[in-house]
Design a protein around this motif. Structure first.
Motif, short mmCIF file in Angstrom:
data_model
loop_
_atom_site.label_atom_id
_atom_site.label_comp_id
_atom_site.label_asym_id
_atom_site.label_seq_id
_atom_site.Cartn_x
_atom_site.Cartn_y
_atom_site.Cartn_z
N GLU A 5 34.08 12.63 54.25
CA GLU A 5 33.14 13.56 54.88
C GLU A 5 32.70 12.92 56.19
OE1 GLU A 5 30.24 13.69 51.70
OE2 GLU A 5 31.39 15.17 50.57
N GLY A 6 33.55 12.98 57.22
CA GLY A 6 33.26 12.30 58.49
C GLY A 6 33.42 10.80 58.30
N ASN A 7 32.38 10.03 58.64
CA ASN A 7 32.40 8.57 58.46
C ASN A 7 31.88 8.18 57.08
OD1 ASN A 7 32.87 5.88 59.32
ND2 ASN A 7 30.68 5.63 59.70
N GLN A 8 31.67 9.18 56.23
CA GLN A 8 31.16 8.92 54.89
C GLN A 8 32.20 9.34 53.87
OE1 GLN A 8 27.58 11.23 54.74
NE2 GLN A 8 26.57 9.99 56.30
N VAL A 9 32.10 8.72 52.69
CA VAL A 9 32.96 9.12 51.58
C VAL A 9 32.11 9.32 50.34
CG1 VAL A 9 35.09 8.06 52.40
CG2 VAL A 9 33.53 6.70 51.02
N ARG A 10 32.49 10.31 49.56
CA ARG A 10 31.88 10.58 48.25
C ARG A 10 32.86 10.00 47.23
NH1 ARG A 10 27.81 14.21 47.00
NH2 ARG A 10 27.83 14.72 49.21
N ILE A 11 32.34 9.28 46.24
CA ILE A 11 33.18 8.55 45.29
C ILE A 11 32.81 8.93 43.86
CG2 ILE A 11 33.79 6.24 44.44
CD1 ILE A 11 33.08 5.21 47.29
N GLY A 12 33.83 9.02 43.02
CA GLY A 12 33.63 9.25 41.59
C GLY A 12 34.84 8.73 40.84
N ILE A 13 34.91 9.02 39.54
CA ILE A 13 36.10 8.61 38.78
C ILE A 13 36.95 9.84 38.50
CG2 ILE A 13 35.06 6.53 37.80
CD1 ILE A 13 34.92 8.06 35.09
N THR A 14 38.23 9.63 38.33
CA THR A 14 39.17 10.73 38.17
C THR A 14 39.08 11.40 36.81
OG1 THR A 14 40.93 9.32 37.33
CG2 THR A 14 40.79 9.57 39.74
N ASP A 15 39.65 12.58 36.75
CA ASP A 15 39.74 13.33 35.50
C ASP A 15 40.50 12.50 34.46
OD1 ASP A 15 39.42 15.56 33.86
OD2 ASP A 15 41.28 16.49 34.53
N PHE A 16 41.56 11.82 34.90
CA PHE A 16 42.32 10.96 34.00
C PHE A 16 41.42 9.86 33.43
CE2 PHE A 16 44.73 7.00 33.41
CZ PHE A 16 45.63 7.40 32.44
N LEU A 34 23.05 11.76 37.16
CA LEU A 34 23.85 11.11 36.11
C LEU A 34 22.99 10.27 35.17
CD1 LEU A 34 27.06 10.05 38.06
CD2 LEU A 34 26.64 12.11 36.72
N GLU A 35 21.79 9.89 35.62
CA GLU A 35 20.89 9.13 34.75
C GLU A 35 20.50 9.96 33.53
OE1 GLU A 35 16.67 7.04 35.51
OE2 GLU A 35 18.17 6.69 37.07
N GLU A 36 20.18 11.23 33.77
CA GLU A 36 19.79 12.14 32.69
C GLU A 36 21.00 12.84 32.06
OE1 GLU A 36 16.64 12.65 31.48
OE2 GLU A 36 16.06 11.00 32.80
N SER A 37 22.06 13.03 32.85
CA SER A 37 23.21 13.81 32.38
C SER A 37 24.53 13.09 32.65
CB SER A 37 23.22 15.17 33.07
OG SER A 37 22.02 15.86 32.86
N PRO A 38 24.77 11.94 32.00
CA PRO A 38 26.02 11.21 32.24
C PRO A 38 27.26 12.01 31.85
CG PRO A 38 24.87 10.29 30.35
CD PRO A 38 23.94 11.28 30.99
N GLU A 39 27.08 13.01 30.98
CA GLU A 39 28.21 13.85 30.55
C GLU A 39 28.78 14.67 31.70
OE1 GLU A 39 24.50 16.29 29.96
OE2 GLU A 39 25.03 14.22 29.51
N ASN A 40 28.06 14.77 32.83
CA ASN A 40 28.59 15.47 34.01
C ASN A 40 29.91 14.84 34.47
OD1 ASN A 40 26.44 17.18 34.00
ND2 ASN A 40 25.47 16.36 35.84
N VAL A 41 30.05 13.52 34.25
CA VAL A 41 31.29 12.84 34.63
C VAL A 41 32.46 13.39 33.81
CG1 VAL A 41 32.48 10.61 34.78
CG2 VAL A 41 30.05 10.76 35.35
N PRO A 51 34.22 15.93 36.80
CA PRO A 51 34.37 14.65 37.49
C PRO A 51 34.42 14.74 39.02
CG PRO A 51 36.41 15.23 36.35
CD PRO A 51 35.36 16.21 35.92
N TYR A 52 34.87 15.88 39.57
CA TYR A 52 35.00 16.01 41.03
C TYR A 52 33.86 16.76 41.69
CZ TYR A 52 39.71 14.56 39.80
OH TYR A 52 40.77 13.86 39.30
N GLU A 53 32.99 17.36 40.90
CA GLU A 53 31.88 18.13 41.46
C GLU A 53 30.55 17.49 41.06
OE1 GLU A 53 32.41 20.56 43.61
OE2 GLU A 53 34.59 20.52 43.34
N ASP A 54 30.02 17.86 39.89
CA ASP A 54 28.71 17.36 39.46
C ASP A 54 28.74 15.89 39.07
OD1 ASP A 54 27.85 19.97 39.77
OD2 ASP A 54 28.09 20.47 37.65
N GLY A 55 29.93 15.36 38.75
CA GLY A 55 30.05 13.98 38.27
C GLY A 55 30.30 12.95 39.36
N TRP A 56 30.15 13.32 40.65
CA TRP A 56 30.31 12.31 41.71
C TRP A 56 29.28 11.21 41.50
CZ3 TRP A 56 26.34 11.23 45.15
CH2 TRP A 56 25.29 12.15 45.19
N MET A 57 29.53 10.04 42.05
CA MET A 57 28.66 8.89 41.79
C MET A 57 27.86 8.42 42.99
SD MET A 57 30.95 6.95 39.01
CE MET A 57 31.24 7.81 37.48
#
Length: 127
Positions: free
Chosen positions: A19-30, A83-90, A94-100
């Motif tokens: 996202e420009g000079n920024q990146v959003r990071i999470g873990i994959t579906d796999f 994610l503190e309250e809803s870790p199951e979002n991951v 994983p690519y939308e609500d589960g970003w980290m």
């Protein structure tokens, strides 16, 4: 398995959305499917510096605790507090609500070392 084409992937199973000079990071579906039900996510504080290849947090599932490895270096500018309250979002999204985290990159050329969706798919087929 869901592997969005527009994302980049690390061999350690993190995804990166530029996202420009920024990146959003999470873990994959796999990764989330291999871990099972995620019950806790530990993330760095806003302002923390992360270094490529170094752990920046962890995810705890009913099966195991797994380190999260930084796919790029930079400064954490946003953390997904939901994610503190809803870790199951991951697991559920994983690519939308589960970003980290969102990171302001120190060196955008590090993105070139990451895998395409096709490259990542081949990587996990070998595991």
């Amino acid at each position: 398995m869901n592997l969005p084409q527009e994302l980049k992937y690390s061999k350690e199973h993190e995804w990166v959305k530029t996202e420009g000079n920024q990146v959003r990071i999470g873990i994959t579906d796999f990764a989330q499917s291999e871990l099972g039900d995620i019950v806790f996510v530990e993330l760095p504080e806003v302002g923390a510096e992360i270094a490529v290849g170094e752990p920046f947090g962890s995810v705890e599932s009913v099966k195991t605790v797994s380190e999260l490895y930084a796919p790029v270096s930079g400064k954490v500018i946003e953390v997904n507090g939901d994610l503190e309250e809803s870790p199951e979002n991951v697991n559920n999204s994983p690519y939308e609500d589960g970003w980290m985290i969102v990171v302001e990159m120190a060196d955008a050329s590090e993105l070139e070392k990451l895998l395409t969706a096709e490259g990542y798919s081949k990587e996990i087929e070998q595991d």
